[in-house]
Design a protein around this motif. Sequence first.
Motif, PDB file in Angstrom:
ATOM      1  N   LYS A 115       0.960  -6.993   6.676  1.00 31.74           N
ATOM      2  CA  LYS A 115       1.056  -6.532   5.769  1.00 31.74           C
ATOM      3  C   LYS A 115       0.688  -7.474   4.652  1.00 31.74           C
ATOM      4  O   LYS A 115      -0.330  -7.234   3.811  1.00 31.74           O
ATOM      5  CB  LYS A 115       1.277  -4.830   4.833  1.00 31.74           C
ATOM      6  N   GLN A 118      -1.743 -10.154   4.349  1.00 30.38           N
ATOM      7  CA  GLN A 118      -2.662 -10.110   4.259  1.00 30.38           C
ATOM      8  C   GLN A 118      -3.080  -9.457   2.905  1.00 30.38           C
ATOM      9  O   GLN A 118      -4.415  -9.730   2.344  1.00 30.38           O
ATOM     10  CB  GLN A 118      -3.466  -8.126   5.245  1.00 30.38           C
ATOM     11  N   PHE A 119      -2.250  -8.959   2.399  1.00 30.25           N
ATOM     12  CA  PHE A 119      -2.672  -9.228   0.942  1.00 30.25           C
ATOM     13  C   PHE A 119      -2.480  -9.959   0.005  1.00 30.25           C
ATOM     14  O   PHE A 119      -3.483 -10.692  -0.661  1.00 30.25           O
ATOM     15  CB  PHE A 119      -1.408  -8.242   0.321  1.00 30.25           C
ATOM     16  N   ALA A 122      -5.974 -11.659   0.839  1.00 29.24           N
ATOM     17  CA  ALA A 122      -6.688 -11.544   0.097  1.00 29.24           C
ATOM     18  C   ALA A 122      -7.016 -11.800  -1.438  1.00 29.24           C
ATOM     19  O   ALA A 122      -8.365 -11.761  -1.871  1.00 29.24           O
ATOM     20  CB  ALA A 122      -7.001  -9.709   0.270  1.00 29.24           C
ATOM     21  N   LYS A 123      -5.556 -12.291  -1.764  1.00 29.80           N
ATOM     22  CA  LYS A 123      -5.739 -12.722  -3.781  1.00 29.80           C
ATOM     23  C   LYS A 123      -6.145 -14.488  -3.131  1.00 29.80           C
ATOM     24  O   LYS A 123      -5.974 -15.317  -4.200  1.00 29.80           O
ATOM     25  CB  LYS A 123      -4.289 -12.239  -4.240  1.00 29.80           C
ATOM     26  N   ASP A 620      -3.232 -14.231 -18.728  1.00 27.06           N
ATOM     27  CA  ASP A 620      -3.474 -13.594 -17.797  1.00 27.06           C
ATOM     28  C   ASP A 620      -2.366 -13.434 -16.884  1.00 27.06           C
ATOM     29  O   ASP A 620      -2.430 -13.212 -15.618  1.00 27.06           O
ATOM     30  CB  ASP A 620      -4.978 -14.652 -17.303  1.00 27.06           C
ATOM     31  N   LYS A 623      -1.396 -11.188 -16.850  1.00 29.17           N
ATOM     32  CA  LYS A 623      -1.570  -9.743 -16.070  1.00 29.17           C
ATOM     33  C   LYS A 623      -1.322  -9.288 -14.916  1.00 29.17           C
ATOM     34  O   LYS A 623      -1.362  -8.771 -13.856  1.00 29.17           O
ATOM     35  CB  LYS A 623      -3.325  -9.307 -16.982  1.00 29.17           C
ATOM     36  N   LEU A 627      -0.142  -6.759 -12.654  1.00 32.23           N
ATOM     37  CA  LEU A 627      -1.121  -5.478 -11.157  1.00 32.23           C
ATOM     38  C   LEU A 627      -0.783  -5.887  -9.865  1.00 32.23           C
ATOM     39  O   LEU A 627      -0.483  -5.203  -9.142  1.00 32.23           O
ATOM     40  CB  LEU A 627      -2.548  -6.508 -11.023  1.00 32.23           C
ATOM     41  N   GLN A 631       0.338  -3.087  -6.787  1.00 31.11           N
ATOM     42  CA  GLN A 631      -0.606  -2.773  -5.834  1.00 31.11           C
ATOM     43  C   GLN A 631       0.682  -3.143  -4.815  1.00 31.11           C
ATOM     44  O   GLN A 631       0.661  -2.450  -3.698  1.00 31.11           O
ATOM     45  CB  GLN A 631      -0.998  -4.230  -5.640  1.00 31.11           C
ATOM     46  N   SER A 634       2.795   0.668  -4.092  1.00 33.04           N
ATOM     47  CA  SER A 634       2.039   0.804  -3.370  1.00 33.04           C
ATOM     48  C   SER A 634       1.457   0.436  -1.362  1.00 33.04           C
ATOM     49  O   SER A 634       1.359   1.371  -0.950  1.00 33.04           O
ATOM     50  CB  SER A 634       0.483   1.654  -3.934  1.00 33.04           C
ATOM     51  N   LEU A 635       1.728  -0.519  -1.469  1.00 33.14           N
ATOM     52  CA  LEU A 635       1.781  -1.299  -0.074  1.00 33.14           C
ATOM     53  C   LEU A 635       2.667  -1.076   0.330  1.00 33.14           C
ATOM     54  O   LEU A 635       2.413  -0.957   1.743  1.00 33.14           O
ATOM     55  CB  LEU A 635       1.129  -3.139  -0.183  1.00 33.14           C
TER      56      LEU A 635
ATOM     57  N   TYR B   7      -6.592  -2.909  -3.085  1.00 40.07           N
ATOM     58  CA  TYR B   7      -5.858  -4.608  -3.701  1.00 40.07           C
ATOM     59  C   TYR B   7      -7.230  -5.421  -3.097  1.00 40.07           C
ATOM     60  O   TYR B   7      -6.841  -6.505  -4.300  1.00 40.07           O
ATOM     61  CB  TYR B   7      -5.365  -4.677  -3.178  1.00 40.07           C
ATOM     62  N   GLN B   8      -7.899  -5.041  -2.526  1.00 40.13           N
ATOM     63  CA  GLN B   8      -8.946  -6.016  -2.071  1.00 40.13           C
ATOM     64  C   GLN B   8     -10.187  -6.105  -3.553  1.00 40.13           C
ATOM     65  O   GLN B   8     -10.121  -5.409  -3.696  1.00 40.13           O
ATOM     66  CB  GLN B   8      -9.809  -5.053  -0.975  1.00 40.13           C
ATOM     67  N   GLN B   9     -10.230  -7.141  -4.066  1.00 39.84           N
ATOM     68  CA  GLN B   9     -10.687  -7.141  -4.579  1.00 39.84           C
ATOM     69  C   GLN B   9     -11.893  -7.713  -4.320  1.00 39.84           C
ATOM     70  O   GLN B   9     -12.397  -8.546  -3.869  1.00 39.84           O
ATOM     71  CB  GLN B   9     -10.535  -8.210  -5.864  1.00 39.84           C
ATOM     72  N   LYS B 288      -7.687 -19.925 -25.532  1.00 36.26           N
ATOM     73  CA  LYS B 288      -8.865 -20.468 -24.705  1.00 36.26           C
ATOM     74  C   LYS B 288     -10.489 -20.945 -25.249  1.00 36.26           C
ATOM     75  O   LYS B 288     -10.851 -21.604 -24.581  1.00 36.26           O
ATOM     76  CB  LYS B 288      -9.040 -18.532 -24.187  1.00 36.26           C
TER      77      LYS B 288
END
Lengths: 637, 380
Positions: A115, A118-119, A122-123, A620, A623, A627, A631, A634-635, B7-9, B288
């Motif tokens: 898992k 994969q995560f 994906a990122k 950034d 954030k 996030l 995520q 829940s994973l 979570y897939q973007q 920025k």
Amino acid sequence: MRFAVSLLSVLGVASIIGTVLKQNEPYENYIIKFGQFWFGLFEKLGLYDVYHSGWFLLILLFLVISTSLCIYRNTPSMLKEWRTFKEHATEKSLNAFSHQETYSTNASTDELKQKLTQFLTAKGFKFKFRTQEDGSELIAAKAGTHQRWGYIFTHVAMVVILFGGLLDGNLPFKIQEMLGYKRIETLDIPESQVPPESRLSIFNPSFRANMTLPEGVSDNVAFVRVRDGYLVQELPFRVALKDFRIEHYATGQPKSFESDLVIIDPDLKEPITKTISVNHPLTYKGIAIYQSDFQDGGTTLNFKVWNLFAPNAETQLLTGAIFQNGVLGEGDEALKVEFNDFRKFNIINMSPDGKGKPQNVGPNITYKLRDNRGQAIEYVNYMQPMQIDGKHYFLSGMRETVQDEFRYLRIPVDNDFGMEGFMNFRATMLNAAKYPEIAQRIARNSIDVKKDPAVKKQFEESVVQLLTVFAKSGYTGVAQVIEKSVPEKEREAVARTYIKMVSVAAFEAYNMSLEANNKPLLPSNGDTESLLRDSLNAFSDIFFFGTPYYLQLEQFEHKEASGLQLTKSPGQKWVYLGSVLLVLGIFSMMYIRERRIWLSLRPGKQQVHFAMASNRKNLDFEKEFNLYREQLRSLIG
Amino acid sequence: MNNSLEYQQKTLLQSLRWQDWLYALIVFAGSIFAYVKYSQYMDIYEVSFLFGAAALASYLGWKWKGLGKLVLAVGIISVFSISLYDGEQAKATQVFLLKFLISSQSAIMWMHVLFVLAMVTYWFAMYKRSDFAGKVASALTWSAVLFGFVGLMVRWYESYLIAPDVGHIPISNLYEVFILFCLITALLYLHYEQKLNTKQLGGFVLLVINAAVGFILWYTFDRQAHNIQPLVPALQSYWMKIHVPANFVGYGAFSLAAMVAAAYLLADKGILASRLPSLDVLDDLMYKSIAVGFAFFTIATILGAMWAAEAWGGYWSWDPKETWALIVWLNYAAWLHLRMVKGLRGPLLAWWSLIGLLITTFAFLGVNMFLSGLHSYGTL
Ligand code: HEM
């Protein structure tokens, strides 16, 4: 680092000096501006050409060295950061992170591994596994480490650019000058007489030189301006100018400058012909040829010369050419005429408040009249009459020194838009033989005067006297007479009478000159009044014109010279290469964000430890961390 | 087990809806139309810029929907305005809609008015803490930008009406680039406003923009600078079309950073602190926009050097404008070093970027006013 920033600041300040103090002006201008003492000091400091002074180059050199050292010192660690996954992070060190989270889980290690990888994939993270000493599995992941190349690119770029700049600078010449092999030429002598120490051979690797080619002429040398002198740059080929053209917009502003060039070189089977223009240079044998400016190339000129003080309207012809000289008058009175410049188009804003559209007022010619003691007066004459406040005048400006503004003589046009009307009038006013007739005509028209012969005679005499004074020095002469012979209280009234009388006389004189030429007479109206006023002003002003000659340009054959700039710049490709590196570097440094994630799976405890870090902590990153934390919850959970 | 995909973007292309494709299609159709109609005035580079601009507009419009709407609106209104001109310059003062709304001069005047109103509304919104007023202010700013771009597009067309050889893109003199400056600064601000939801900064940013508006008005009424002038030969080059906009993204971003810095300094002293975003947000925004400005300014300077190499015979001539561009660049390079290498934060950097604006303004305006050089266009 601190040293580099200080160098950058010094560089900044030095650059500012160079923009505030106008660079590479003729040295006389600086002397006038600063006085001899400061001029000498500033010259020693190299302030008239800051960007080529020794100390400026030295700063640049230091900057190159300091940046190179910085690269040398930082690159190994940057490359290491770029490569490593930091998979040796211990549990203890992860615990010290500011961004971390621990999750409890029931899943098996294998399931978790699948898992989580994969995560991470994906990122966009790359990862590596490692089994820790305590038996837990560590996944070490990284993303955006290419950012580290940004540093290398940016700083190597600076070195490359400065290196390219140095290649194109005049360092070789400076060194040869210091060693005494070369020196600049400061005398205005023919090119062929410039000695070898002031010549640069065709093998000179880099230069920026100028060349002025008249139409129909070819040359194989150019000039490099250095301080208050120059060097001759020899070229490996000849350049000929076939034709130079300026095109104009309808409003008269220049639209394009073009030169038809021919390159003549024994290495070529056939000469190359090419038209260059601004923004469209020609490159041959590594030398780029640019259209830079233009000049007169020896325009030939035909003048009608009026003698302003002769009591007749005869003219004499004079021919000449720009950059050549002529002679006017004879003996001690002779004046040398130096034809300096001719301009075919002159765009001037003639509207009174300066807000209207500029317009083309046609050709003008600049010349100097020099007497046998060497004193010169400079003139600028416009060929066509110019409109000022709705009326047309021929304009001629004069000044005695370059610092002065031009003062203008305005000659009103006649009915045919010529200056003959004024010139005939002027001749009549200067001709003493005509005064009695002028006086009689005035008397005839005056009711008071014509009845009594005695009064009439006296009146006529006074008119003749007034005209004699006026013919000698215009209004100034009249004013002097009044000042000498009239009590102060009455001066104004007398002056008014005299002015009135002069203008009445002018009316008669003008008409007499018209009669003599079989032209229609002037009516008595407002237009005539203003014509007479302008004519009398012009007549009065000729006493301040400096010389008796008015050169009226009749015809010209325009010949132009193109100003070319020739450059050889071996550093250019380095500068461009550096620029590409610089842009790549800056973008990767700022827009690739390096982030690292560690996920430690503790099988015994049924826990996953998540830690995240970045070399730039900002919003950034916060954030993103928040996030991922949710995520992952829940994973895993 | 679908939740593993949560979570897939999505990549940008995956996230596009049919409306986005339609948008891109319209943009490209528009550029093809422009190509068919005006290709005789373009060289190969300019044709590539045209389609490059279409690609850029599509990409930016996908990323930022607001910008997409703006692009469409500017396109439609400009084409409408041009159709009203019908090939005659005199129509600008005869046709009602042109005279009062969308001739190039009227549109630019509307831009001025709307910017002033937007500023007043932003301050009012901040004072009253009113969300609604904030939204109105945003809308006013968007409209100002819309009118400004329409004004420039129509001016572009108008220049060709004067005479085909006079026609040129309206970024060639001080008057025109000041308008560009207002528009780019406003757009950069609107972008961050939407991203960070910080309407409270509008009043600050519009201060700079309205200073520019004031200058344009003076320049228009006192100097008649709005009259379209033909291009001097040195400026007749495709380079202008990329060099100038890149420069103004730089100037705009630096100005934005300076205004954020002003807000930062006030908030740091406790003034308006409760109404302004947090210091962290301000600091981040300042960084920025300096980063964006620095990147574009670098590109612009390099493009300028390449252009100079073609027009003046050397990529670097130490012309005052060039030299000041270098000074501005060095200034922000030092700023970035202090922040990244020394890890410096806080009021010092804010003061620095505020003073940076003075340096930038001098490079932009002062050089034209006080120094002479090869950048001969745009003297006052
Ligand atoms: C010619 C002078 C120099 C120029 C123009 C220059 C320019 C730059 C630029 C543009 C950046 C990137 C800032 C950003 O990402 O926004 C940067 C970063 C940096 N510079 Fe320089 N630099 C110079 C000299 C130096 C020197 C001498 C050092 C040596 C200590 C140095 C060390 C660094 C470091 C460590 C970074 C940050 C790298 C990172 O955190 O990824 N620079 N520099």
